[in-house]
Design a protein around this motif. Structure first.
Motif, PDB file in Angstrom:
ATOM      1  N   THR A  43       7.096   6.611 -10.425  1.00 62.10           N
ATOM      2  CA  THR A  43       7.394   7.105  -9.085  1.00 62.10           C
ATOM      3  C   THR A  43       6.364   6.546  -8.122  1.00 62.10           C
ATOM      4  OG1 THR A  43       7.731   9.095  -7.741  1.00 62.10           O
ATOM      5  CG2 THR A  43       6.025   9.221  -9.404  1.00 62.10           C
ATOM      6  N   VAL A  44       6.840   6.147  -6.955  1.00 64.73           N
ATOM      7  CA  VAL A  44       5.984   5.556  -5.927  1.00 64.73           C
ATOM      8  C   VAL A  44       6.174   6.371  -4.654  1.00 64.73           C
ATOM      9  CG1 VAL A  44       5.436   3.475  -4.617  1.00 64.73           C
ATOM     10  CG2 VAL A  44       6.252   3.270  -6.980  1.00 64.73           C
ATOM     11  N   VAL A  84       2.682  -5.958  -6.210  1.00 61.99           N
ATOM     12  CA  VAL A  84       1.603  -5.103  -6.707  1.00 61.99           C
ATOM     13  C   VAL A  84       1.570  -3.875  -5.813  1.00 61.99           C
ATOM     14  CG1 VAL A  84      -0.844  -4.871  -7.250  1.00 61.99           C
ATOM     15  CG2 VAL A  84       0.272  -7.113  -7.477  1.00 61.99           C
ATOM     16  N   PHE A  85       1.914  -2.714  -6.349  1.00 66.94           N
ATOM     17  CA  PHE A  85       1.756  -1.462  -5.608  1.00 66.94           C
ATOM     18  C   PHE A  85       0.291  -1.051  -5.698  1.00 66.94           C
ATOM     19  CE2 PHE A  85       6.323  -0.867  -6.818  1.00 66.94           C
ATOM     20  CZ  PHE A  85       6.827  -0.908  -5.525  1.00 66.94           C
ATOM     21  N   ILE A  86      -0.292  -0.718  -4.555  1.00 62.99           N
ATOM     22  CA  ILE A  86      -1.707  -0.347  -4.517  1.00 62.99           C
ATOM     23  C   ILE A  86      -1.845   1.028  -3.886  1.00 62.99           C
ATOM     24  CG2 ILE A  86      -4.009  -0.973  -3.708  1.00 62.99           C
ATOM     25  CD1 ILE A  86      -3.151  -3.868  -3.656  1.00 62.99           C
ATOM     26  N   ALA A  87      -2.284   1.991  -4.690  1.00 64.21           N
ATOM     27  CA  ALA A  87      -2.681   3.311  -4.202  1.00 64.21           C
ATOM     28  C   ALA A  87      -4.186   3.275  -3.955  1.00 64.21           C
ATOM     29  CB  ALA A  87      -2.310   4.372  -5.237  1.00 64.21           C
ATOM     30  N   PRO A  88      -4.759   4.310  -3.373  1.00 68.28           N
ATOM     31  CA  PRO A  88      -6.203   4.270  -3.123  1.00 68.28           C
ATOM     32  C   PRO A  88      -7.057   4.044  -4.358  1.00 68.28           C
ATOM     33  CG  PRO A  88      -5.197   5.970  -1.779  1.00 68.28           C
ATOM     34  CD  PRO A  88      -4.121   5.459  -2.696  1.00 68.28           C
ATOM     35  N   ASP A  89      -6.563   4.427  -5.544  1.00 70.49           N
ATOM     36  CA  ASP A  89      -7.419   4.344  -6.729  1.00 70.49           C
ATOM     37  C   ASP A  89      -6.748   3.701  -7.939  1.00 70.49           C
ATOM     38  OD1 ASP A  89      -5.585   6.298  -7.223  1.00 70.49           O
ATOM     39  OD2 ASP A  89      -7.027   7.834  -7.830  1.00 70.49           O
ATOM     40  N   ALA A  90      -5.588   3.066  -7.765  1.00 73.99           N
ATOM     41  CA  ALA A  90      -4.875   2.502  -8.908  1.00 73.99           C
ATOM     42  C   ALA A  90      -3.866   1.462  -8.446  1.00 73.99           C
ATOM     43  CB  ALA A  90      -4.167   3.605  -9.695  1.00 73.99           C
ATOM     44  N   ILE A  91      -3.431   0.634  -9.408  1.00 77.48           N
ATOM     45  CA  ILE A  91      -2.415  -0.374  -9.132  1.00 77.48           C
ATOM     46  C   ILE A  91      -1.291  -0.273 -10.153  1.00 77.48           C
ATOM     47  CG2 ILE A  91      -4.050  -1.987  -8.086  1.00 77.48           C
ATOM     48  CD1 ILE A  91      -3.953  -3.576 -10.739  1.00 77.48           C
ATOM     49  N   VAL A  92      -0.124  -0.773  -9.769  1.00 76.39           N
ATOM     50  CA  VAL A  92       1.013  -0.983 -10.663  1.00 76.39           C
ATOM     51  C   VAL A  92       1.615  -2.329 -10.294  1.00 76.39           C
ATOM     52  CG1 VAL A  92       3.409  -0.329 -11.111  1.00 76.39           C
ATOM     53  CG2 VAL A  92       1.629   1.407 -11.187  1.00 76.39           C
ATOM     54  N   CYS A  93       1.887  -3.156 -11.297  1.00 79.82           N
ATOM     55  CA  CYS A  93       2.510  -4.447 -11.043  1.00 79.82           C
ATOM     56  C   CYS A  93       3.997  -4.405 -11.360  1.00 79.82           C
ATOM     57  CB  CYS A  93       1.834  -5.550 -11.853  1.00 79.82           C
ATOM     58  SG  CYS A  93       0.188  -5.989 -11.250  1.00 79.82           S
ATOM     59  N   GLN A 144       0.835  -1.192   0.000  1.00 82.99           N
ATOM     60  CA  GLN A 144       0.000   0.000   0.000  1.00 82.99           C
ATOM     61  C   GLN A 144       0.881   1.257   0.000  1.00 82.99           C
ATOM     62  OE1 GLN A 144      -4.016  -1.605   2.186  1.00 82.99           O
ATOM     63  NE2 GLN A 144      -2.673  -0.342   3.408  1.00 82.99           N
ATOM     64  N   VAL A 145       0.616   2.151  -0.948  1.00 85.65           N
ATOM     65  CA  VAL A 145       1.404   3.381  -1.073  1.00 85.65           C
ATOM     66  C   VAL A 145       0.462   4.566  -1.228  1.00 85.65           C
ATOM     67  CG1 VAL A 145       3.385   2.190  -2.076  1.00 85.65           C
ATOM     68  CG2 VAL A 145       1.626   3.131  -3.585  1.00 85.65           C
ATOM     69  N   GLU A 146       1.008   5.751  -1.037  1.00 87.31           N
ATOM     70  CA  GLU A 146       0.193   6.965  -1.063  1.00 87.31           C
ATOM     71  C   GLU A 146      -0.229   7.354  -2.473  1.00 87.31           C
ATOM     72  OE1 GLU A 146       1.626  11.254  -0.051  1.00 87.31           O
ATOM     73  OE2 GLU A 146       1.116  10.261   1.840  1.00 87.31           O
ATOM     74  N   ARG A 147       0.741   7.322  -3.426  1.00 88.34           N
ATOM     75  CA  ARG A 147       0.458   7.747  -4.804  1.00 88.34           C
ATOM     76  C   ARG A 147       1.353   6.994  -5.775  1.00 88.34           C
ATOM     77  NH1 ARG A 147       0.799  12.505  -2.211  1.00 88.34           N
ATOM     78  NH2 ARG A 147       2.912  12.866  -3.014  1.00 88.34           N
ATOM     79  N   LEU A 148       0.868   6.912  -7.010  1.00 88.64           N
ATOM     80  CA  LEU A 148       1.641   6.352  -8.119  1.00 88.64           C
ATOM     81  C   LEU A 148       1.695   7.394  -9.226  1.00 88.64           C
ATOM     82  CD1 LEU A 148      -0.096   2.865  -8.153  1.00 88.64           C
ATOM     83  CD2 LEU A 148       2.262   3.290  -7.411  1.00 88.64           C
TER      84      LEU A 148
END
Length: 221
Positions: A166-167, A192-201, A142-146
């Motif tokens: 950028t993460v 899997v990076f998960i922001a509140p509204d999006a993902i990046v693998c 879980q991260v703040e922004r992507l």
């Protein structure tokens, strides 16, 4: 069912755990699964994903939706930090996901981490075997922004030239740990990076270089 405390009627914890699951779970799980597969095939690409899941804090709704889509009774889930001591969250996951909760990170199929400075090192998790590299963990961080500022330049299968990423709010130790993880291929964890509204693998095949290579003409987006 309710219980009474100091003259007030409070919801039963078991009823609270039953609330906040995926609306239209079959349709939503299929949509999230497609987004995850697309994101894994195109590492570093930001995929907006919406969900109406409502897990207890501090798990993101989108994290809970990914778990509800991917995990099951045969895939132990490990929780870090305050999540592992959150009884309401564990009850919610038991009811809506049905996956067992792992006591140790190295036996987990999925792990949910806060991306902040004190996140466990990647080497703590199952990396698979040389003959069975699929016996490894997928980390949901879980991260703040992507974003696509040139903090990282990604390369590898599924990426034409380079992909910028950028993460925000991620442990400064992550990149060095990821570079070691990348060397283990075909073993290693996937992220899997998960922001509140999006993902990046970030599959283990992806390499990270700090900054934007001068030779690349790829633009931010």
């Amino acid at each position: 069912m309710t219980r009474t405390s100091f003259g007030k009627t409070q919801p039963d914890a078991s009823l609270e755990a039953m609330q906040g699951g995926l609306g239209e779970p079959i349709y939503q799980s299929q949509r999230i699964f497609r987004s995850l597969m697309d994101a894994m095939a195109c590492p570093g690409t930001i995929k907006p994903v919406a969900t109406d899941a409502r897990p207890p804090f501090p798990m993101f709704p989108l994290t809970a939706a990914v778990l509800a889509t991917m995990a099951d009774a045969d895939t132990p889930v490990w929780l870090d930090g305050t999540m592992k001591d959150n009884g309401a969250l564990k009850d919610w996951l038991t009811f809506h996901v049905g996956a067992p909760l792992a006591d140790e990170p190295d036996v987990a199929t999925f792990a949910v981490l806060s991306g902040k400075r004190d996140m466990p090192p990647l080497e703590s998790f199952a990396k698979g075997l040389q003959d069975y590299p699929d016996r490894s963990a997928t980390l949901l961080i879980q991260v703040e922004r992507l974003g696509n500022k040139p903090d990282w330049s990604l390369s590898g299968p599924g990426i034409k030239d380079t992909q910028l990423l950028t993460v925000s709010q991620l442990s400064p130790l992550f990149v060095a740990q990821w570079q070691e993880n990348h060397k283990l291929f075909p073993r290693g964890v996937d992220v899997v990076f998960i922001a509140p509204d999006a993902i990046v693998c970030l599959p283990r095949t992806t390499a990270i270089t700090l900054g934007h290579p001068a030779s690349s003409d790829k633009q931010d987006h």
